[in-house]
Scaffold this active site. Structure first.
Site, PDB file in Angstrom:
ATOM      1  N   GLY A  11      -3.655   8.869   9.274  1.00 13.80           N
ATOM      2  CA  GLY A  11      -2.222   8.754   9.025  1.00 13.80           C
ATOM      3  C   GLY A  11      -1.682   9.933   8.249  1.00 13.80           C
ATOM      4  N   SER A  13       0.103  12.739   9.238  1.00  7.04           N
ATOM      5  CA  SER A  13       1.164  13.603   9.749  1.00  7.04           C
ATOM      6  C   SER A  13       2.399  13.624   8.852  1.00  7.04           C
ATOM      7  CB  SER A  13       1.572  13.162  11.161  1.00  7.04           C
ATOM      8  OG  SER A  13       2.144  11.856  11.139  1.00  7.04           O
ATOM      9  N   ARG A  36      -1.103   9.157  14.919  1.00  9.26           N
ATOM     10  CA  ARG A  36      -1.031   8.384  16.155  1.00  9.26           C
ATOM     11  C   ARG A  36      -0.219   9.088  17.238  1.00  9.26           C
ATOM     12  NH1 ARG A  36       1.515   2.383  16.512  1.00  9.26           N
ATOM     13  NH2 ARG A  36       3.398   3.621  16.213  1.00  9.26           N
ATOM     14  N   ASP A  62      -5.106   5.911  17.622  1.00  3.67           N
ATOM     15  CA  ASP A  62      -4.652   4.704  16.930  1.00  3.67           C
ATOM     16  C   ASP A  62      -5.840   4.098  16.204  1.00  3.67           C
ATOM     17  OD1 ASP A  62      -3.780   2.213  16.115  1.00  3.67           O
ATOM     18  OD2 ASP A  62      -2.913   1.656  18.056  1.00  3.67           O
ATOM     19  N   ASN A  88      -5.791   6.229   5.029  1.00  7.96           N
ATOM     20  CA  ASN A  88      -4.403   6.185   4.581  1.00  7.96           C
ATOM     21  C   ASN A  88      -3.460   5.558   5.601  1.00  7.96           C
ATOM     22  OD1 ASN A  88      -1.891   7.278   3.055  1.00  7.96           O
ATOM     23  ND2 ASN A  88      -1.735   8.213   5.088  1.00  7.96           N
ATOM     24  N   TYR A 153       1.965  -7.127   4.612  1.00  8.45           N
ATOM     25  CA  TYR A 153       1.562  -5.871   3.985  1.00  8.45           C
ATOM     26  C   TYR A 153       0.737  -6.129   2.727  1.00  8.45           C
ATOM     27  CZ  TYR A 153       2.172  -1.071   2.188  1.00  8.45           C
ATOM     28  OH  TYR A 153       1.974   0.211   1.715  1.00  8.45           O
ATOM     29  N   LYS A 157      -3.166  -5.021   2.130  1.00  6.75           N
ATOM     30  CA  LYS A 157      -3.561  -4.135   1.036  1.00  6.75           C
ATOM     31  C   LYS A 157      -4.496  -4.849   0.054  1.00  6.75           C
ATOM     32  CE  LYS A 157      -1.365  -0.363   2.197  1.00  6.75           C
ATOM     33  NZ  LYS A 157      -2.126   0.813   2.692  1.00  6.75           N
TER      34      LYS A 157
END
Length: 242
Positions: A11, A13, A36, A62, A88, A153, A157
């Site tokens: 992750g 980008s 992705r 992915d 991440n 979420y 986590k």
């Protein structure tokens, strides 16, 4: 790339992941940059890594797709084993639990937990054989304290925190250190739409954090200075008590 230290960042980008890639490149790592679909953003991060004098390999897949993870990583792992893995990749689909859809629930848990499992399972055997490695998982304050509208979420986590601690016990004798950072509200696209005015009074420092402030903690955990730290969750949240 097999003669240099390598860091695989998922992750990466944009946001925290991009900042982590830049910080680790500054510290001497070549980067395997996972993302992705945002090719332009990933290419921009790659250019910054290369400007720092390190090499960057773009690795689009992915993290929640077992076939895609295997297809992307098997050829790379045949060449070299990363010294660092930063899990991440993540996203939110906020909404109150009573109206949440099962597909949204599964998608959030899939990226955070399945992604952690699938990518780490690929990288870990090589670290075990080498008897060294660093794994840093990006958790969240939402996984440690309740945040309305973030049940999925928060669950994801919190699960990542538990996985961090368990894996640290499993692989500590192989000199593989596993930790998590737990950001609070950070200035990224993910914070767009968050009730910032309501949250700021709860933050003792009175402001949002930056991706770079999180990345510096990740970089520390990946450095020789953190050689006796494992199984820990390091908050980067401006002082919010969890």
């Amino acid at each position: 790339m097999d003669s240099a230290r390598i860091a695989l960042v998922t992750g990466a980008s944009k946001g925290i992941g991009a900042a982590v890639a830049r910080a680790l490149a500054r510290d001497g790592f070549d980067i395997w940059l996972n993302y992705r679909s945002d090719h332009d953003a990933a290419g921009g991060v790659a250019r910054l890594v290369e400007e720092a004098g390190r090499r960057c390999r773009l690795v689009p897949f992915d993290v929640a797709d077992p076939g895609a993870v295997s297809a992307a990583l098997e050829p790379l792992l045949a060449e070299a084993v990363p010294h660092v893995l930063v899990n991440n990749a993540g996203f939110t689909r906020d909404g109150i639990m009573a109206m949440a859809g099962y597909n949204d629930w599964r998608a959030v848990l899939g990226v955070h937990l399945d992604g952690f499992f699938l990518v780490t399972r690929m990288v870990l055997p090589g670290m075990i054989r080498r008897r060294s490695g660093r794994i840093v998982n990006v958790a969240s304050t939402s996984g440690e304290t309740g945040v309305a509208g973030q049940t999925s979420y928060g669950a994801a986590k919190a699960g990542l925190v538990g996985a961090t601690r368990a894996l640290a016990v499993e692989v500590g004798r192989r000199n593989i250190l596993v930790n998590a950072v737990s950001p609070g509200l950070i200035e990224t696209a993910m914070a767009t739409g968050a009730p910032v005015k309501d949250i700021l009074p709860r933050i003792p420092l009175g402001r949002l954090g930056s991706p770079e402030e999180v990345a510096e903690v990740v970089a520390f955990l990946c450095s020789d200075r953190a050689s006796y730290i494992t199984g820990q969750v390091i908050p980067v949240n401006g002082g919010i008590h969890t």
